[in-house]
Design a protein around this motif. Structure first.
Motif, PDB file in Angstrom:
ATOM      1  N   GLY A 189      10.835   1.843  -2.413  1.00  0.00           N
ATOM      2  CA  GLY A 189       9.426   1.904  -2.739  1.00  0.00           C
ATOM      3  C   GLY A 189       8.985   3.318  -3.080  1.00  0.00           C
ATOM      4  N   ALA A 190       9.440   4.287  -2.282  1.00  0.00           N
ATOM      5  CA  ALA A 190       9.090   5.685  -2.532  1.00  0.00           C
ATOM      6  C   ALA A 190       9.634   6.153  -3.872  1.00  0.00           C
ATOM      7  CB  ALA A 190       9.618   6.566  -1.408  1.00  0.00           C
ATOM      8  N   ALA A 191      10.723   5.545  -4.326  1.00  0.00           N
ATOM      9  CA  ALA A 191      11.311   5.892  -5.624  1.00  0.00           C
ATOM     10  C   ALA A 191      10.645   5.148  -6.772  1.00  0.00           C
ATOM     11  CB  ALA A 191      12.808   5.595  -5.603  1.00  0.00           C
ATOM     12  N   GLY A 192       9.644   4.326  -6.460  1.00  0.00           N
ATOM     13  CA  GLY A 192       8.920   3.608  -7.500  1.00  0.00           C
ATOM     14  C   GLY A 192       9.632   2.394  -8.047  1.00  0.00           C
ATOM     15  N   LEU A 193      10.538   1.819  -7.249  1.00  0.00           N
ATOM     16  CA  LEU A 193      11.380   0.730  -7.756  1.00  0.00           C
ATOM     17  C   LEU A 193      10.896  -0.668  -7.370  1.00  0.00           C
ATOM     18  CD1 LEU A 193      14.837   2.365  -6.959  1.00  0.00           C
ATOM     19  CD2 LEU A 193      13.579   2.395  -9.122  1.00  0.00           C
ATOM     20  N   LEU A 194       9.836  -0.752  -6.567  1.00  0.00           N
ATOM     21  CA  LEU A 194       9.403  -2.065  -6.075  1.00  0.00           C
ATOM     22  C   LEU A 194       8.094  -2.557  -6.673  1.00  0.00           C
ATOM     23  CD1 LEU A 194      10.255  -1.878  -2.253  1.00  0.00           C
ATOM     24  CD2 LEU A 194      11.661  -2.712  -4.145  1.00  0.00           C
ATOM     25  N   LYS A 195       7.497  -1.790  -7.538  1.00  0.00           N
ATOM     26  CA  LYS A 195       6.192  -2.172  -8.074  1.00  0.00           C
ATOM     27  C   LYS A 195       6.263  -3.538  -8.750  1.00  0.00           C
ATOM     28  CE  LYS A 195       2.381  -0.481 -10.949  1.00  0.00           C
ATOM     29  NZ  LYS A 195       1.409  -0.874  -9.924  1.00  0.00           N
ATOM     30  N   ASP A 196       5.385  -4.432  -8.289  1.00  0.00           N
ATOM     31  CA  ASP A 196       5.268  -5.802  -8.824  1.00  0.00           C
ATOM     32  C   ASP A 196       6.531  -6.633  -8.610  1.00  0.00           C
ATOM     33  OD1 ASP A 196       2.666  -5.275  -9.744  1.00  0.00           O
ATOM     34  OD2 ASP A 196       3.414  -4.473 -11.632  1.00  0.00           O
ATOM     35  N   PHE A 202       7.903  -4.154   9.473  1.00  0.00           N
ATOM     36  CA  PHE A 202       7.433  -3.261   8.423  1.00  0.00           C
ATOM     37  C   PHE A 202       7.078  -4.005   7.136  1.00  0.00           C
ATOM     38  CE2 PHE A 202       9.251   0.014  11.082  1.00  0.00           C
ATOM     39  CZ  PHE A 202       8.509   1.155  10.784  1.00  0.00           C
ATOM     40  N   LEU A 203       7.087  -5.327   7.179  1.00  0.00           N
ATOM     41  CA  LEU A 203       6.962  -6.103   5.952  1.00  0.00           C
ATOM     42  C   LEU A 203       5.698  -5.742   5.157  1.00  0.00           C
ATOM     43  CD1 LEU A 203       8.481  -8.307   4.395  1.00  0.00           C
ATOM     44  CD2 LEU A 203       7.066  -9.996   5.556  1.00  0.00           C
ATOM     45  N   GLU A 204       4.565  -5.623   5.832  1.00  0.00           N
ATOM     46  CA  GLU A 204       3.315  -5.360   5.125  1.00  0.00           C
ATOM     47  C   GLU A 204       3.249  -3.953   4.541  1.00  0.00           C
ATOM     48  OE1 GLU A 204       0.704  -7.411   4.241  1.00  0.00           O
ATOM     49  OE2 GLU A 204       2.233  -8.880   4.800  1.00  0.00           O
ATOM     50  N   THR A 205       4.059  -3.021   5.063  1.00  0.00           N
ATOM     51  CA  THR A 205       4.030  -1.663   4.509  1.00  0.00           C
ATOM     52  C   THR A 205       4.525  -1.637   3.065  1.00  0.00           C
ATOM     53  OG1 THR A 205       6.258  -1.068   5.300  1.00  0.00           O
ATOM     54  CG2 THR A 205       4.402  -0.647   6.791  1.00  0.00           C
ATOM     55  N   LEU A 206       5.277  -2.654   2.663  1.00  0.00           N
ATOM     56  CA  LEU A 206       5.773  -2.704   1.289  1.00  0.00           C
ATOM     57  C   LEU A 206       4.636  -2.750   0.271  1.00  0.00           C
ATOM     58  CD1 LEU A 206       8.762  -5.206   1.658  1.00  0.00           C
ATOM     59  CD2 LEU A 206       8.885  -2.721   1.410  1.00  0.00           C
ATOM     60  N   GLU A 250       2.131  -0.940   0.159  1.00  0.00           N
ATOM     61  CA  GLU A 250       1.728   0.416  -0.205  1.00  0.00           C
ATOM     62  C   GLU A 250       2.538   0.958  -1.381  1.00  0.00           C
ATOM     63  OE1 GLU A 250      -0.838   2.276   0.827  1.00  0.00           O
ATOM     64  OE2 GLU A 250      -1.448   0.461   1.903  1.00  0.00           O
ATOM     65  N   PHE A 251       3.651   0.311  -1.687  1.00  0.00           N
ATOM     66  CA  PHE A 251       4.482   0.722  -2.816  1.00  0.00           C
ATOM     67  C   PHE A 251       4.365  -0.244  -3.991  1.00  0.00           C
ATOM     68  CE2 PHE A 251       6.560   2.303   1.069  1.00  0.00           C
ATOM     69  CZ  PHE A 251       6.474   3.666   0.817  1.00  0.00           C
ATOM     70  N   GLY A 252       3.361  -1.113  -3.937  1.00  0.00           N
ATOM     71  CA  GLY A 252       3.135  -2.049  -5.035  1.00  0.00           C
ATOM     72  C   GLY A 252       4.015  -3.271  -5.008  1.00  0.00           C
ATOM     73  N   ALA A 253       4.752  -3.476  -3.904  1.00  0.00           N
ATOM     74  CA  ALA A 253       5.656  -4.623  -3.804  1.00  0.00           C
ATOM     75  C   ALA A 253       4.910  -5.874  -3.364  1.00  0.00           C
ATOM     76  CB  ALA A 253       6.777  -4.314  -2.818  1.00  0.00           C
ATOM     77  N   LEU A 254       5.566  -7.010  -3.548  1.00  0.00           N
ATOM     78  CA  LEU A 254       5.048  -8.296  -3.100  1.00  0.00           C
ATOM     79  C   LEU A 254       5.916  -8.753  -1.930  1.00  0.00           C
ATOM     80  CD1 LEU A 254       4.767  -9.882  -6.673  1.00  0.00           C
ATOM     81  CD2 LEU A 254       2.991  -8.642  -5.400  1.00  0.00           C
ATOM     82  N   PRO A 255       5.483  -8.528  -0.684  1.00  0.00           N
ATOM     83  CA  PRO A 255       6.325  -8.833   0.481  1.00  0.00           C
ATOM     84  C   PRO A 255       6.654 -10.316   0.588  1.00  0.00           C
ATOM     85  CG  PRO A 255       4.468  -7.438   1.098  1.00  0.00           C
ATOM     86  CD  PRO A 255       4.205  -7.925  -0.289  1.00  0.00           C
ATOM     87  N   VAL A 256       7.919 -10.601   0.871  1.00  0.00           N
ATOM     88  CA  VAL A 256       8.405 -11.974   1.021  1.00  0.00           C
ATOM     89  C   VAL A 256       9.202 -12.055   2.311  1.00  0.00           C
ATOM     90  CG1 VAL A 256       9.847 -13.786   0.023  1.00  0.00           C
ATOM     91  CG2 VAL A 256       8.528 -12.297  -1.478  1.00  0.00           C
ATOM     92  N   TRP A 297      17.071 -12.336   2.446  1.00  0.00           N
ATOM     93  CA  TRP A 297      17.244 -11.351   1.380  1.00  0.00           C
ATOM     94  C   TRP A 297      16.547 -11.868   0.141  1.00  0.00           C
ATOM     95  CZ3 TRP A 297      19.800 -13.238  -2.879  1.00  0.00           C
ATOM     96  CH2 TRP A 297      20.648 -14.335  -2.667  1.00  0.00           C
ATOM     97  N   VAL A 298      16.141 -10.950  -0.710  1.00  0.00           N
ATOM     98  CA  VAL A 298      15.346 -11.293  -1.880  1.00  0.00           C
ATOM     99  C   VAL A 298      15.933 -10.592  -3.102  1.00  0.00           C
ATOM    100  CG1 VAL A 298      13.070 -11.154  -2.967  1.00  0.00           C
ATOM    101  CG2 VAL A 298      13.250 -11.530  -0.494  1.00  0.00           C
ATOM    102  N   ALA A 299      16.089 -11.331  -4.182  1.00  0.00           N
ATOM    103  CA  ALA A 299      16.512 -10.748  -5.450  1.00  0.00           C
ATOM    104  C   ALA A 299      15.372 -10.870  -6.448  1.00  0.00           C
ATOM    105  CB  ALA A 299      17.747 -11.464  -5.983  1.00  0.00           C
ATOM    106  N   ASP A 300      15.001  -9.749  -7.051  1.00  0.00           N
ATOM    107  CA  ASP A 300      13.989  -9.747  -8.099  1.00  0.00           C
ATOM    108  C   ASP A 300      14.503  -8.850  -9.212  1.00  0.00           C
ATOM    109  OD1 ASP A 300      11.775  -9.459  -9.775  1.00  0.00           O
ATOM    110  OD2 ASP A 300      10.358  -9.646  -8.122  1.00  0.00           O
ATOM    111  N   GLY A 301      15.082  -9.468 -10.220  1.00  0.00           N
ATOM    112  CA  GLY A 301      15.714  -8.705 -11.290  1.00  0.00           C
ATOM    113  C   GLY A 301      16.925  -7.962 -10.770  1.00  0.00           C
ATOM    114  N   ALA A 302      16.992  -6.678 -11.069  1.00  0.00           N
ATOM    115  CA  ALA A 302      18.146  -5.869 -10.664  1.00  0.00           C
ATOM    116  C   ALA A 302      18.010  -5.320  -9.255  1.00  0.00           C
ATOM    117  CB  ALA A 302      18.331  -4.713 -11.639  1.00  0.00           C
ATOM    118  N   VAL A 303      16.910  -5.642  -8.570  1.00  0.00           N
ATOM    119  CA  VAL A 303      16.656  -5.099  -7.231  1.00  0.00           C
ATOM    120  C   VAL A 303      16.811  -6.189  -6.174  1.00  0.00           C
ATOM    121  CG1 VAL A 303      14.958  -4.001  -5.731  1.00  0.00           C
ATOM    122  CG2 VAL A 303      15.135  -3.314  -8.133  1.00  0.00           C
TER     123      VAL A 303
END
Length: 230
Positions: free
Chosen positions: A112-119, A128-132, A134-140, A144-150
């Motif tokens: 998230g800090a590297a800007g890789l989780l936005k949307d 810590f799930l809800e802290t995600l 803050e980095f623009g992520a959609l907590p699930v 484990w979760v796959a979203d594209g290459a992440v």
């Protein structure tokens, strides 16, 4: 050579690193085009959140463009790493060309800090799930979760599940099943499955707040934002 780079930094949780590393280190037996490496800013041993010290076998500069990068988590050490620009820059740079960027537990906060989780859908340790957000992520809330290459895995042991999935993705399901037999991964916890209704939430959220206070002592704005989510 397809290098799977596992990122090492001070204060991480060893199993977040070693669990998936143990699985994927056997991948070259089935496909010699793969290799694993543990990468860090230097080759000096670093502390973990146990008495064990760990050392990388390569520096960030030696593996600038891995095929896949895996970022483990932890508590105070991981919170501190969010302000480690060298580490965050490496993860961001490596992810730019990697086929897969993955994290275990709170390692997702570094993504998230590297800007890789936005949307992107993502997960982490349940406390810590809800802290995600803050980095623009959609907590699930999944193992484990796959979203594209992440890919992001939940707490600690979930990294093994994710690593077996990656083994299947890289070399086929038959290979992944052999690796599962190799590590005899067939969990039968002595107290059965977790009863989430009885989870000690305040205990873990208190630990999280303490880790944020210590790890981000010099980053008050980020500390406040993340603490507000606990």
């Amino acid at each position: 050579m397809k290098t799977i780079a596992f990122v090492l930094y001070p204060g991480l949780t060893p199993l977040d690193l070693v669990g998936p590393l143990q699985v994927l280190s056997a991948l070259p037996i089935a496909d010699p085009s793969f290799e694993t490496a543990v990468v860090a800013a230097s080759l000096d041993p670093v502390t973990s959140d146990t008495p064990v010290r760990l050392a990388a076998d390569r520096t960030f500069d030696e593996v600038p463009a891995p095929y896949a990068v895996v970022v483990p988590g932890g508590l105070t050490g991981t919170m501190r790493s969010l302000a480690d620009q060298r580490l965050v820059d490496y993860v961001r740079s490596a992810a730019a060309t990697a086929e897969v960027t993955a994290s275990v537990c709170t390692g997702s906060l570094i993504l998230g800090a590297a800007g890789l989780l936005k949307d992107r859908e993502a997960t982490t340790h349940w406390s810590f799930l809800e802290t995600l957000r803050e980095f623009g992520a959609l907590p699930v809330r999944r193992r484990w979760v796959a979203d594209g290459a992440v890919l992001t895995a939940a707490g600690v042991a979930a990294g093994i599940d994710m690593a077996l999935h990656l083994a299947a993705r890289f070399a086929g399901e038959d290979v992944a099943r052999v690796l599962q037999f190799a590590i005899e991964y067939d969990p039968e916890p002595p107290f059965g499955g977790l009863d989430w209704s009885a989870a000690p939430r305040e205990l873990f959220h208190g630990l999280g707040r303490s880790a944020l206070a210590e790890g981000l002592a010099d980053e008050p704005a980020l500390r406040a934002r993340l603490t507000a989510r606990l």
